[in-house]
Design a protein around this motif. Structure first.
Motif, mmCIF file in Angstrom:
data_model
loop_
_atom_site.group_PDB
_atom_site.id
_atom_site.type_symbol
_atom_site.label_atom_id
_atom_site.label_comp_id
_atom_site.label_asym_id
_atom_site.label_seq_id
_atom_site.Cartn_x
_atom_site.Cartn_y
_atom_site.Cartn_z
ATOM 1 N N THR A 195 -51.428 -144.749 41.294
ATOM 2 C CA THR A 195 -50.996 -145.624 42.390
ATOM 3 C C THR A 195 -51.935 -145.529 43.586
ATOM 4 N N LEU A 196 -52.494 -144.349 43.840
ATOM 5 C CA LEU A 196 -53.438 -144.207 44.950
ATOM 6 C C LEU A 196 -54.802 -144.805 44.619
ATOM 7 N N GLY A 197 -55.067 -145.042 43.338
ATOM 8 C CA GLY A 197 -56.317 -145.668 42.955
ATOM 9 C C GLY A 197 -56.343 -147.163 43.211
ATOM 10 N N ILE A 198 -55.168 -147.791 43.255
ATOM 11 C CA ILE A 198 -55.107 -149.242 43.469
ATOM 12 C C ILE A 198 -55.625 -149.635 44.853
ATOM 13 N N THR A 226 -64.489 -146.921 54.155
ATOM 14 C CA THR A 226 -64.437 -145.735 53.294
ATOM 15 C C THR A 226 -63.767 -144.570 54.006
ATOM 16 N N TYR A 227 -63.847 -144.524 55.328
ATOM 17 C CA TYR A 227 -63.119 -143.502 56.091
ATOM 18 C C TYR A 227 -61.616 -143.679 55.896
ATOM 19 N N VAL A 228 -61.164 -144.923 55.784
ATOM 20 C CA VAL A 228 -59.750 -145.196 55.520
ATOM 21 C C VAL A 228 -59.347 -144.626 54.152
ATOM 22 N N ILE A 229 -60.238 -144.720 53.161
ATOM 23 C CA ILE A 229 -59.941 -144.147 51.847
ATOM 24 C C ILE A 229 -59.692 -142.653 51.965
ATOM 25 N N ALA A 230 -60.528 -141.978 52.741
ATOM 26 C CA ALA A 230 -60.364 -140.533 52.922
ATOM 27 C C ALA A 230 -59.080 -140.216 53.673
ATOM 28 N N LEU A 231 -58.815 -140.930 54.757
ATOM 29 C CA LEU A 231 -57.613 -140.670 55.553
ATOM 30 C C LEU A 231 -56.343 -140.915 54.744
ATOM 31 N N GLY A 232 -56.344 -141.961 53.929
ATOM 32 C CA GLY A 232 -55.159 -142.291 53.145
ATOM 33 C C GLY A 232 -54.984 -141.437 51.906
ATOM 34 N N GLY A 233 -56.000 -140.611 51.590
ATOM 35 C CA GLY A 233 -55.928 -139.808 50.380
ATOM 36 C C GLY A 233 -55.963 -140.655 49.123
ATOM 37 N N PHE A 234 -56.578 -141.845 49.202
ATOM 38 C CA PHE A 234 -56.648 -142.740 48.052
ATOM 39 C C PHE A 234 -57.622 -142.184 47.009
ATOM 40 N N ALA A 235 -57.425 -142.605 45.761
ATOM 41 C CA ALA A 235 -58.177 -142.038 44.645
ATOM 42 C C ALA A 235 -59.313 -142.954 44.226
ATOM 43 N N HIS A 236 -60.541 -142.549 44.486
ATOM 44 C CA HIS A 236 -61.726 -143.279 44.046
ATOM 45 C C HIS A 236 -62.295 -142.561 42.834
ATOM 46 N N VAL A 237 -62.493 -143.282 41.744
ATOM 47 C CA VAL A 237 -62.817 -142.638 40.476
ATOM 48 C C VAL A 237 -64.117 -141.839 40.534
ATOM 49 N N LEU A 268 -58.215 -146.563 36.115
ATOM 50 C CA LEU A 268 -57.307 -147.689 35.880
ATOM 51 C C LEU A 268 -56.808 -148.283 37.199
ATOM 52 N N GLY A 269 -56.473 -147.420 38.151
ATOM 53 C CA GLY A 269 -56.015 -147.907 39.453
ATOM 54 C C GLY A 269 -57.087 -148.681 40.192
ATOM 55 N N ASN A 270 -58.333 -148.189 40.144
ATOM 56 C CA ASN A 270 -59.439 -148.892 40.798
ATOM 57 C C ASN A 270 -59.694 -150.254 40.175
ATOM 58 N N ILE A 271 -59.605 -150.331 38.843
ATOM 59 C CA ILE A 271 -59.822 -151.613 38.168
ATOM 60 C C ILE A 271 -58.736 -152.610 38.563
ATOM 61 N N ILE A 272 -57.490 -152.153 38.606
ATOM 62 C CA ILE A 272 -56.395 -153.050 38.990
ATOM 63 C C ILE A 272 -56.552 -153.495 40.434
ATOM 64 N N GLY A 273 -56.867 -152.565 41.329
ATOM 65 C CA GLY A 273 -57.013 -152.901 42.744
ATOM 66 C C GLY A 273 -58.213 -153.777 43.023
ATOM 67 N N GLY A 274 -59.350 -153.486 42.369
ATOM 68 C CA GLY A 274 -60.568 -154.242 42.637
ATOM 69 C C GLY A 274 -60.665 -155.538 41.873
#
Length: 294
Positions: A195-198, A226-237, A268-274
């Protein structure tokens, strides 16, 4: 009201009504050019710019894609290194992540501004040509690009993670700091990673969409998003794989945990989100604009 042969209605004593999409007639030629230069491109123009970038990527030889992906993997691993370098100079406080997360965008700036192949960027740039012309040939070219780029990215980050875990490129104290930063990955279930990868995939795809209109502000677009990705703890493959691989090679987690608790769900989350969200929505917007103009 009658109209003129060209379709414009008389206005203010018979003068043709000004087109709302053109600069005001009271501006001189230089001012009108300045307005045009500063006006953001329409979604159709941005779509075409990104699509052409995707066509160039799809046409590249497999070896070039693999080598570019490898270079991107090596560069993106600098994000983790920069984080731990900053963390080593900060006290253990609640606000410390706001500072050391500033190191997270460094690898992305190198990769994106250096035009290296990063998997999550290609989830929108390489997908738009396929969405525009969905043929089996284009689907095959997209699959080839994704496989080459992802393999290169993962090999690159694994090489750097091995050097870090072996305390070759960092000191023993810095390795312990990196383990402290990444400790949260040990407790994260694969469904949470998915879910965090989306949102991470969506944000990375949005960078590729925004850059054509950034006009000299590319660094800040890449850095802030990309700073937002770090702050949100999102998952980048790719970046996350460098972290998971480092934990695995350091003995903190097992191989199956690194791959099946993080890498595969994040992918999988990155593919769905992107692709599933951003690329399809961006392409759908362009199609709607064309239908409105028809």
């Amino acid at each position: 009201m009658t109209t003129r042969p060209g379709g414009s209605a008389p206005h203010d004593g018979g003068k043709p009504q000004q087109d709302d999409h053109e600069p005001d007639a009271s501006l001189d030629a230089q001012e009108a050019r300045d307005v045009e230069d500063r006006r953001a491109s329409s979604s159709k123009i941005v779509h075409e710019v990104v699509r052409l970038q995707g066509e160039e990527e799809l046409a590249r030889p497999a070896l070039a894609l693999c080598l570019s992906g490898l270079a991107a993997g090596l560069a993106i691993a600098l994000s983790l290194m920069c984080e731990l370098f900053l963390r080593s100079h900060l006290p253990d406080t609640d606000w410390a992540p706001l500072i050391y997360f500033l190191g997270y965008p460094v690898g992305y700036v190198i990769v994106i501004m250096g035009r290296l192949q990063l998997f999550t960027e290609s989830t929108v740039t390489a997908v738009l040509p396929v969405a525009t012309s969905p043929t089996w040939r284009n689907l095959g070219r997209l699959s080839r690009l994704w496989i080459c780029v992802l393999a290169g990215n993962l090999v690159g980050v694994t090489l750097v993670s091995a050097l870090m875990a072996g305390e070759i490129t960092i000191t023993h104290e810095q390795r312990l700091i990196a383990l402290d930063i990444l400790g949260k990955l040990e407790l994260q279930h694969w469904t949470r990673t998915f879910t965090l990868g989306i949102p991470a995939g969506f944000i990375m795809a949005s960078i590729a969409w925004v850059l054509p209109n950034s006009r000299g502000s590319e660094f800040w677009v890449i850095f802030s998003l990309t700073y937002v990705i770090a702050l949100g703890g999102f998952a980048h493959v790719v970046t996350g794989s460098s972290q998971a691989t480092f934990l695995w090679l350091s003995g903190s987690i097992g191989f199956s945990e690194a791959w099946f608790e993080f890498t595969v769900p994040a992918l999988l989350g990155n593919i769905i989100g992107g692709t599933g969200l951003f690329a399809v929505l961006a392409h759908g917007q362009m199609r709607s604009d064309l239908s409105a103009d028809a």
